[in-house]
Design a protein around this motif. Structure first.
Motif, PDB file in Angstrom:
ATOM      1  N   PHE A   1      16.281  35.227  39.712  1.00 13.42           N
ATOM      2  CA  PHE A   1      16.503  36.650  39.986  1.00 13.42           C
ATOM      3  C   PHE A   1      17.219  37.385  38.852  1.00 13.42           C
ATOM      4  O   PHE A   1      17.387  38.608  38.932  1.00 13.42           O
ATOM      5  N   GLY A   2      17.649  36.678  37.838  1.00 13.56           N
ATOM      6  CA  GLY A   2      18.326  37.312  36.714  1.00 13.56           C
ATOM      7  C   GLY A   2      19.735  37.781  37.030  1.00 13.56           C
ATOM      8  O   GLY A   2      20.301  38.610  36.308  1.00 13.56           O
ATOM      9  N   ALA A   3      20.321  37.254  38.105  1.00 12.71           N
ATOM     10  CA  ALA A   3      21.688  37.639  38.467  1.00 12.71           C
ATOM     11  C   ALA A   3      22.693  37.002  37.511  1.00 12.71           C
ATOM     12  O   ALA A   3      22.374  36.063  36.784  1.00 12.71           O
ATOM     13  N   SER A   4      23.916  37.520  37.514  1.00 12.46           N
ATOM     14  CA  SER A   4      24.961  37.034  36.617  1.00 12.46           C
ATOM     15  C   SER A   4      25.447  35.651  37.051  1.00 12.46           C
ATOM     16  O   SER A   4      25.898  35.464  38.183  1.00 12.46           O
ATOM     17  N   LEU A   5      25.361  34.683  36.141  1.00 15.28           N
ATOM     18  CA  LEU A   5      25.836  33.332  36.421  1.00 15.28           C
ATOM     19  C   LEU A   5      27.339  33.337  36.669  1.00 15.28           C
ATOM     20  O   LEU A   5      27.842  32.588  37.519  1.00 15.28           O
ATOM     21  N   ILE A   6      28.058  34.182  35.944  1.00 16.43           N
ATOM     22  CA  ILE A   6      29.513  34.252  36.086  1.00 16.43           C
ATOM     23  C   ILE A   6      29.893  34.665  37.498  1.00 16.43           C
ATOM     24  O   ILE A   6      30.713  34.018  38.162  1.00 16.43           O
ATOM     25  N   ILE A   7      29.283  35.745  37.983  1.00 17.17           N
ATOM     26  CA  ILE A   7      29.647  36.286  39.301  1.00 17.17           C
ATOM     27  C   ILE A   7      29.211  35.333  40.419  1.00 17.17           C
ATOM     28  O   ILE A   7      29.968  35.076  41.362  1.00 17.17           O
ATOM     29  N   ILE A   8      28.002  34.796  40.316  1.00 13.93           N
ATOM     30  CA  ILE A   8      27.504  33.908  41.376  1.00 13.93           C
ATOM     31  C   ILE A   8      28.364  32.655  41.485  1.00 13.93           C
ATOM     32  O   ILE A   8      28.776  32.256  42.578  1.00 13.93           O
ATOM     33  N   SER A   9      28.638  32.020  40.346  1.00 15.71           N
ATOM     34  CA  SER A   9      29.438  30.796  40.370  1.00 15.71           C
ATOM     35  C   SER A   9      30.854  31.079  40.864  1.00 15.71           C
ATOM     36  O   SER A   9      31.443  30.264  41.581  1.00 15.71           O
ATOM     37  N   LEU A  10      31.394  32.247  40.521  1.00 16.79           N
ATOM     38  CA  LEU A  10      32.726  32.626  40.995  1.00 16.79           C
ATOM     39  C   LEU A  10      32.729  32.829  42.503  1.00 16.79           C
ATOM     40  O   LEU A  10      33.616  32.327  43.214  1.00 16.79           O
TER      41      LEU A  10
ATOM     42  N   ALA B   1      27.054  18.299  41.703  1.00 18.21           N
ATOM     43  CA  ALA B   1      25.954  18.667  40.813  1.00 18.21           C
ATOM     44  C   ALA B   1      24.987  19.630  41.493  1.00 18.21           C
ATOM     45  O   ALA B   1      24.560  20.635  40.907  1.00 18.21           O
ATOM     46  N   LEU B   2      24.646  19.329  42.743  1.00 22.28           N
ATOM     47  CA  LEU B   2      23.718  20.198  43.486  1.00 22.28           C
ATOM     48  C   LEU B   2      24.331  21.577  43.721  1.00 22.28           C
ATOM     49  O   LEU B   2      23.634  22.597  43.648  1.00 22.28           O
ATOM     50  N   TYR B   3      25.622  21.614  44.000  1.00 24.62           N
ATOM     51  CA  TYR B   3      26.283  22.905  44.232  1.00 24.62           C
ATOM     52  C   TYR B   3      26.315  23.735  42.946  1.00 24.62           C
ATOM     53  O   TYR B   3      26.230  24.963  42.991  1.00 24.62           O
ATOM     54  N   ALA B   4      26.440  23.054  41.801  1.00 21.01           N
ATOM     55  CA  ALA B   4      26.440  23.763  40.519  1.00 21.01           C
ATOM     56  C   ALA B   4      25.054  24.299  40.171  1.00 21.01           C
ATOM     57  O   ALA B   4      24.932  25.269  39.409  1.00 21.01           O
ATOM     58  N   LEU B   5      24.021  23.673  40.738  1.00 21.05           N
ATOM     59  CA  LEU B   5      22.653  24.122  40.461  1.00 21.05           C
ATOM     60  C   LEU B   5      22.302  25.417  41.195  1.00 21.05           C
ATOM     61  O   LEU B   5      21.389  26.128  40.783  1.00 21.05           O
ATOM     62  N   ILE B   6      23.022  25.716  42.272  1.00 21.38           N
ATOM     63  CA  ILE B   6      22.713  26.925  43.055  1.00 21.38           C
ATOM     64  C   ILE B   6      22.817  28.188  42.194  1.00 21.38           C
ATOM     65  O   ILE B   6      21.860  28.976  42.133  1.00 21.38           O
ATOM     66  N   PRO B   7      23.935  28.430  41.499  1.00 14.91           N
ATOM     67  CA  PRO B   7      23.987  29.634  40.660  1.00 14.91           C
ATOM     68  C   PRO B   7      22.999  29.598  39.504  1.00 14.91           C
ATOM     69  O   PRO B   7      22.486  30.646  39.094  1.00 14.91           O
ATOM     70  N   ALA B   8      22.707  28.400  38.993  1.00 14.16           N
ATOM     71  CA  ALA B   8      21.745  28.281  37.896  1.00 14.16           C
ATOM     72  C   ALA B   8      20.348  28.695  38.355  1.00 14.16           C
ATOM     73  O   ALA B   8      19.631  29.432  37.659  1.00 14.16           O
ATOM     74  N   ILE B   9      19.949  28.242  39.545  1.00 16.87           N
ATOM     75  CA  ILE B   9      18.626  28.575  40.083  1.00 16.87           C
ATOM     76  C   ILE B   9      18.530  30.077  40.384  1.00 16.87           C
ATOM     77  O   ILE B   9      17.526  30.730  40.066  1.00 16.87           O
ATOM     78  N   ILE B  10      19.581  30.630  40.983  1.00 20.21           N
ATOM     79  CA  ILE B  10      19.586  32.069  41.301  1.00 20.21           C
ATOM     80  C   ILE B  10      19.511  32.900  40.025  1.00 20.21           C
ATOM     81  O   ILE B  10      18.791  33.899  39.955  1.00 20.21           O
ATOM     82  N   GLN B  11      20.248  32.464  39.017  1.00 22.49           N
ATOM     83  CA  GLN B  11      20.232  33.196  37.740  1.00 22.49           C
ATOM     84  C   GLN B  11      18.845  33.167  37.105  1.00 22.49           C
ATOM     85  O   GLN B  11      18.352  34.179  36.599  1.00 22.49           O
TER      86      GLN B  11
END
Length: 364
Positions: A141-150, A128-138
């Motif tokens: 900073f408005g970065a792409s959730l798709i690219i970050i999570s990938l 769960a915590l690892y999944a939150l990393i791309p969510a927080i960055i998105q």
């Protein structure tokens, strides 16, 4: 009136399964062309695949064993995608959660059942915590959730590989094998029969299907995530806190992904082996299953078992016929491609509706 309602229900159900059925038909049709090119009869090949994957007890058990993490990965994908958050990082979340669960299982003393529960809970929290990393960055900073999570998939895989290769490696066994020591017997999941890999992890997967159905239909978060997925602006105007929905659904997705890896590590391999969750493509096959099922939990159960059967049946063909085992991959990729066409059309329609809602709200 009752007959009218029944007709509406049947019509709705047929409209939902029409797309996956057509996609499956065309996928099998393309597979038949490849089989003909190989010089074999498609009917005989498909009959052999079906028999070995779903009829013969040994292969049926193998199909259900492989389907277990695929089902759970597909559910993890569906939870976030249904809310409109395209989480491509289920593989990384699965690997992270599983290695944390394995560390707890290996290092923690105490009664086996208690250790097993704490290990799985720790793994779910890590996922769960690892999944939150791309969510927080998105969000920040408005970065792409798709690219970050990938990209985080590769981070998780390499960090995990380091720990299994150096810090957690089993030095008592085969020196060439990159794996942790075995879990003690009481920590492993019970198997249904001696000599079979099918274990209660499959029951856990079915229970999760039921829980996700309950989550989507009976909980506030399930309703809010559904509304956010349909039209985020409409949901926002309706009082839905989109940030909260995003974090909770992403965390839930990561936790479910961790369960997928735990069922395999504790039910099949009995230890953490480097690459065991990535080389098997559980997360990506789960993504395909979720797309084929249009994110429906019952559909996910069926499509996951079907794709697993294709892979198990396809792997047996190379030994008995002049058909490469990759035929199963060709078929499932074609099915996913045809399903994706419908998803693209639906996505464009929702994007259009979102713009109209936003314009309407600005006018007000």
């Amino acid at each position: 009136m009752k007959n009218h309602n029944l007709k509406d229900v049947v019509a709705t159900a047929l409209s939902k399964i029409r797309g996956p059925i057509l996609a499956t038909f065309f996928g099998l049709l393309i597979g038949a062309v490849v089989i003909l090119i190989c010089g074999e009869n498609p009917f005989i090949v498909y009959a052999s695949m079906f028999e070995k994957a779903f009829i013969k007890p040994y292969y049926l058990a193998e199909t259900l064993t492989r389907a277990t993490p695929i089902i759970i990965c597909a559910l993890a994908t569906a939870v976030s995608w249904r809310a409109g958050y395209i989480n491509i990082g289920v593989e990384g979340q699965m690997v992270t959660g599983t290695i944390v669960a394995a560390i707890v299982a290996l290092k923690m003393p105490g009664p086996a059942l208690l250790v097993l529960l704490i290990a799985w809970l720790s793994g779910m929290i890590a996922g769960a915590l690892y999944a939150l990393i791309p969510a927080i960055i998105q969000r920040k900073f408005g970065a792409s959730l798709i690219i970050i999570s990938l990209m985080l998939n590769y981070v998780a895989n390499n960090i995990t590989s380091y720990f299994v290769t150096y810090r957690l490696k089993d030095t008592a066994g085969d020196a060439m094998a990159i794996q942790t020591p075995s879990f003690r017997d009481g920590i492993r999941l019970l198997r249904f029969a001696k000599g079979s890999t099918l274990n209660i992890g499959f029951i856990i997967a079915i229970i999760l299907v039921a829980l996700i159905i309950f989550f989507e239909k009976k909980t506030i978060l399930g309703y809010e995530s559904k509304m956010t997925g349909y039209n985020p602006n409409f949901a926002k105007y309706g009082g839905v806190k989109e940030k909260k929905v995003m974090f909770l659904t992403m965390a839930l997705s990561g936790a479910i992904g961790a369960i997928a890896g735990c069922t395999y590590a504790f039910g099949v391999s009995g230890r953490f082996i480097d690459g065991m969750l990535t080389s098997t493509n559980f997360a990506w096959t789960g993504l395909m299953a979720a797309l084929i099922a249009d994110l429906n939990p019952i559909g996910i159960l069926i499509s996951s078992i079907f794709l697993s059967g294709l892979q198990i049946g396809g792997s047996t063909l190379q030994r008995s016929m002049s058909i490469p085992s990759e035929i199963a991959t060709i078929i499932q990729c074609c099915i996913t491609l045809f399903v994706s066409i419908k998803i693209l059309i639906t996505f464009k329609q929702r994007k259009k509706n979102t713009k109209l809602t936003k314009q309407g709200g600005s006018e007000v």
